[in-house]
Design a protein around this motif. Structure first.
Motif, PDB file in Angstrom:
ATOM      1  N   ASN A   1      11.602 -21.984  -0.305  1.00  0.00           N
ATOM      2  CA  ASN A   1      12.232 -23.284  -0.519  1.00  0.00           C
ATOM      3  C   ASN A   1      13.725 -23.202  -0.225  1.00  0.00           C
ATOM      4  OD1 ASN A   1       9.740 -24.270  -1.477  1.00  0.00           O
ATOM      5  ND2 ASN A   1      10.231 -23.682  -3.579  1.00  0.00           N
ATOM      6  N   SER A   2      14.339 -24.350  -0.068  1.00  0.00           N
ATOM      7  CA  SER A   2      15.790 -24.428   0.173  1.00  0.00           C
ATOM      8  C   SER A   2      16.211 -23.475   1.289  1.00  0.00           C
ATOM      9  CB  SER A   2      16.551 -24.112  -1.121  1.00  0.00           C
ATOM     10  OG  SER A   2      16.192 -24.983  -2.157  1.00  0.00           O
ATOM     11  N   LEU A   3      15.492 -23.530   2.372  1.00  0.00           N
ATOM     12  CA  LEU A   3      15.735 -22.583   3.459  1.00  0.00           C
ATOM     13  C   LEU A   3      17.105 -22.793   4.086  1.00  0.00           C
ATOM     14  CD1 LEU A   3      12.167 -22.564   4.936  1.00  0.00           C
ATOM     15  CD2 LEU A   3      13.447 -20.527   4.273  1.00  0.00           C
ATOM     16  N   LYS A   4      17.685 -21.674   4.506  1.00  0.00           N
ATOM     17  CA  LYS A   4      19.012 -21.650   5.114  1.00  0.00           C
ATOM     18  C   LYS A   4      18.922 -21.060   6.527  1.00  0.00           C
ATOM     19  CE  LYS A   4      21.032 -20.550   0.591  1.00  0.00           C
ATOM     20  NZ  LYS A   4      21.865 -19.570  -0.168  1.00  0.00           N
ATOM     21  N   PRO A   5      19.864 -21.387   7.383  1.00  0.00           N
ATOM     22  CA  PRO A   5      19.835 -20.786   8.730  1.00  0.00           C
ATOM     23  C   PRO A   5      19.781 -19.262   8.698  1.00  0.00           C
ATOM     24  CG  PRO A   5      21.390 -22.600   8.665  1.00  0.00           C
ATOM     25  CD  PRO A   5      20.924 -22.395   7.252  1.00  0.00           C
ATOM     26  N   GLU A   6      20.392 -18.656   7.701  1.00  0.00           N
ATOM     27  CA  GLU A   6      20.378 -17.185   7.618  1.00  0.00           C
ATOM     28  C   GLU A   6      19.027 -16.620   7.215  1.00  0.00           C
ATOM     29  OE1 GLU A   6      22.567 -19.292   6.178  1.00  0.00           O
ATOM     30  OE2 GLU A   6      23.195 -18.556   4.192  1.00  0.00           O
ATOM     31  N   ASP A   7      18.073 -17.479   6.881  1.00  0.00           N
ATOM     32  CA  ASP A   7      16.706 -17.024   6.626  1.00  0.00           C
ATOM     33  C   ASP A   7      15.905 -16.887   7.919  1.00  0.00           C
ATOM     34  OD1 ASP A   7      16.715 -19.187   3.774  1.00  0.00           O
ATOM     35  OD2 ASP A   7      16.938 -17.005   3.770  1.00  0.00           O
ATOM     36  N   THR A   8      16.493 -17.295   9.032  1.00  0.00           N
ATOM     37  CA  THR A   8      15.815 -17.173  10.315  1.00  0.00           C
ATOM     38  C   THR A   8      15.518 -15.708  10.631  1.00  0.00           C
ATOM     39  OG1 THR A   8      16.812 -19.174  11.211  1.00  0.00           O
ATOM     40  CG2 THR A   8      16.077 -17.528  12.803  1.00  0.00           C
ATOM     41  N   ALA A   9      14.252 -15.400  10.892  1.00  0.00           N
ATOM     42  CA  ALA A   9      13.823 -14.025  11.132  1.00  0.00           C
ATOM     43  C   ALA A   9      12.334 -14.013  11.437  1.00  0.00           C
ATOM     44  CB  ALA A   9      14.100 -13.155   9.904  1.00  0.00           C
ATOM     45  N   VAL A  10      11.856 -12.861  11.844  1.00  0.00           N
ATOM     46  CA  VAL A  10      10.420 -12.616  11.875  1.00  0.00           C
ATOM     47  C   VAL A  10      10.040 -12.017  10.520  1.00  0.00           C
ATOM     48  CG1 VAL A  10       8.530 -11.388  12.978  1.00  0.00           C
ATOM     49  CG2 VAL A  10      10.428 -12.251  14.360  1.00  0.00           C
ATOM     50  N   TYR A  11       9.056 -12.611   9.893  1.00  0.00           N
ATOM     51  CA  TYR A  11       8.610 -12.182   8.567  1.00  0.00           C
ATOM     52  C   TYR A  11       7.323 -11.376   8.699  1.00  0.00           C
ATOM     53  CZ  TYR A  11      12.151 -15.031   6.304  1.00  0.00           C
ATOM     54  OH  TYR A  11      13.356 -15.540   5.867  1.00  0.00           O
ATOM     55  N   TYR A  12       7.318 -10.223   8.043  1.00  0.00           N
ATOM     56  CA  TYR A  12       6.180  -9.314   8.098  1.00  0.00           C
ATOM     57  C   TYR A  12       5.635  -9.081   6.693  1.00  0.00           C
ATOM     58  CZ  TYR A  12       8.212  -7.981  12.617  1.00  0.00           C
ATOM     59  OH  TYR A  12       8.726  -7.981  13.892  1.00  0.00           O
ATOM     60  N   CYS A  13       4.335  -8.998   6.583  1.00  0.00           N
ATOM     61  CA  CYS A  13       3.789  -8.545   5.312  1.00  0.00           C
ATOM     62  C   CYS A  13       3.424  -7.064   5.433  1.00  0.00           C
ATOM     63  CB  CYS A  13       2.599  -9.381   4.855  1.00  0.00           C
ATOM     64  SG  CYS A  13       1.128  -9.261   5.871  1.00  0.00           S
ATOM     65  N   TYR A  14       3.460  -6.417   4.293  1.00  0.00           N
ATOM     66  CA  TYR A  14       3.224  -4.971   4.227  1.00  0.00           C
ATOM     67  C   TYR A  14       2.375  -4.693   3.003  1.00  0.00           C
ATOM     68  CZ  TYR A  14       4.230   0.035   3.842  1.00  0.00           C
ATOM     69  OH  TYR A  14       4.123   1.389   3.744  1.00  0.00           O
ATOM     70  N   ALA A  15       1.311  -3.930   3.202  1.00  0.00           N
ATOM     71  CA  ALA A  15       0.418  -3.549   2.113  1.00  0.00           C
ATOM     72  C   ALA A  15       0.559  -2.061   1.867  1.00  0.00           C
ATOM     73  CB  ALA A  15      -1.028  -3.880   2.471  1.00  0.00           C
ATOM     74  N   VAL A  16       0.787  -1.667   0.632  1.00  0.00           N
ATOM     75  CA  VAL A  16       0.921  -0.254   0.297  1.00  0.00           C
ATOM     76  C   VAL A  16      -0.039   0.086  -0.828  1.00  0.00           C
ATOM     77  CG1 VAL A  16       2.856  -0.715  -1.274  1.00  0.00           C
ATOM     78  CG2 VAL A  16       2.523   1.588  -0.350  1.00  0.00           C
ATOM     79  N   LEU A  17      -0.792   1.175  -0.618  1.00  0.00           N
ATOM     80  CA  LEU A  17      -1.745   1.603  -1.630  1.00  0.00           C
ATOM     81  C   LEU A  17      -0.980   2.202  -2.792  1.00  0.00           C
ATOM     82  CD1 LEU A  17      -4.712   1.950  -2.398  1.00  0.00           C
ATOM     83  CD2 LEU A  17      -4.647   4.184  -1.271  1.00  0.00           C
ATOM     84  N   MET A  18      -1.154   1.634  -3.958  1.00  0.00           N
ATOM     85  CA  MET A  18      -0.422   2.073  -5.134  1.00  0.00           C
ATOM     86  C   MET A  18      -0.703   3.544  -5.411  1.00  0.00           C
ATOM     87  SD  MET A  18       1.109  -0.743  -5.765  1.00  0.00           S
ATOM     88  CE  MET A  18       1.866  -0.545  -7.352  1.00  0.00           C
ATOM     89  N   GLY A  19       0.353   4.374  -5.548  1.00  0.00           N
ATOM     90  CA  GLY A  19       0.207   5.780  -5.879  1.00  0.00           C
ATOM     91  C   GLY A  19      -0.098   6.680  -4.699  1.00  0.00           C
ATOM     92  N   ALA A  20      -0.096   6.141  -3.482  1.00  0.00           N
ATOM     93  CA  ALA A  20      -0.387   6.940  -2.287  1.00  0.00           C
ATOM     94  C   ALA A  20       0.539   6.519  -1.153  1.00  0.00           C
ATOM     95  CB  ALA A  20      -1.836   6.750  -1.865  1.00  0.00           C
ATOM     96  N   ASP A  21       0.712   7.402  -0.190  1.00  0.00           N
ATOM     97  CA  ASP A  21       1.599   7.123   0.943  1.00  0.00           C
ATOM     98  C   ASP A  21       0.796   6.516   2.082  1.00  0.00           C
ATOM     99  OD1 ASP A  21       3.721   9.110   3.144  1.00  0.00           O
ATOM    100  OD2 ASP A  21       3.822   7.011   2.525  1.00  0.00           O
ATOM    101  N   VAL A  22       0.209   5.366   1.796  1.00  0.00           N
ATOM    102  CA  VAL A  22      -0.611   4.665   2.785  1.00  0.00           C
ATOM    103  C   VAL A  22      -0.151   3.225   2.842  1.00  0.00           C
ATOM    104  CG1 VAL A  22      -2.943   3.918   3.380  1.00  0.00           C
ATOM    105  CG2 VAL A  22      -2.589   6.168   2.316  1.00  0.00           C
ATOM    106  N   GLY A  23       0.230   2.781   4.039  1.00  0.00           N
ATOM    107  CA  GLY A  23       0.704   1.410   4.166  1.00  0.00           C
ATOM    108  C   GLY A  23       0.332   0.815   5.505  1.00  0.00           C
ATOM    109  N   TYR A  24       0.269  -0.514   5.532  1.00  0.00           N
ATOM    110  CA  TYR A  24      -0.108  -1.232   6.741  1.00  0.00           C
ATOM    111  C   TYR A  24       0.810  -2.439   6.925  1.00  0.00           C
ATOM    112  CZ  TYR A  24      -4.377   1.445   5.993  1.00  0.00           C
ATOM    113  OH  TYR A  24      -5.276   2.466   5.777  1.00  0.00           O
TER     114      TYR A  24
END
Length: 118
Positions: free
Chosen positions: A84-107
């Protein structure tokens, strides 16, 4: 095969709102913490918001606090970022990231572009 598919990006005027979605497949979604990152042109990727596997705890970058809300729906295997209340400085490519809790596994997802401009 693990897939994280973001959607919901686009062009919005300053002060407007967008909701990003990240649909996961191929992982036990409820075991993963979820985060949203963004990368603006010429800048490093930065953490925007994160949520634990149960949704019980969230964290936000100072620049988006009180404007963005991260949430998740474990049965739907989807994470969200309400912006909400977006600003020009919010312009970007947005990525989601999933990390397995307690392990070094991410996507990573492939990203969705958000442009805030009049």
């Amino acid at each position: 095969q693990v897939q994280l598919v973001e959607s919901g990006g686009g062009l919005v005027q300053p002060g407007g709102s967008l909701r990003l979605s990240c649909a996961a497949s191929g992982i036990a979604f409820s075991a993963y913490g979820m985060s949203w990152y963004r990368q603006a042109p010429g800048k490093e990727r930065e953490l925007v918001a994160a949520i634990t596997s149960t949704g019980g705890s969230t964290t936000y970058a100072d620049s988006v606090k009180d404007r963005f809300t991260i949430s998740r729906d474990n049965p739907k295997k989807t994470a969200y970022l309400q912006m909400n209340s977006l600003k020009p400085e919010d312009t970007a490519v947005y990525y989601c990231y999933a990390v397995l809790m307690g392990a070094d596994v991410g996507y990573w997802g492939q990203g969705t572009e958000v442009t805030v401009s009049s």
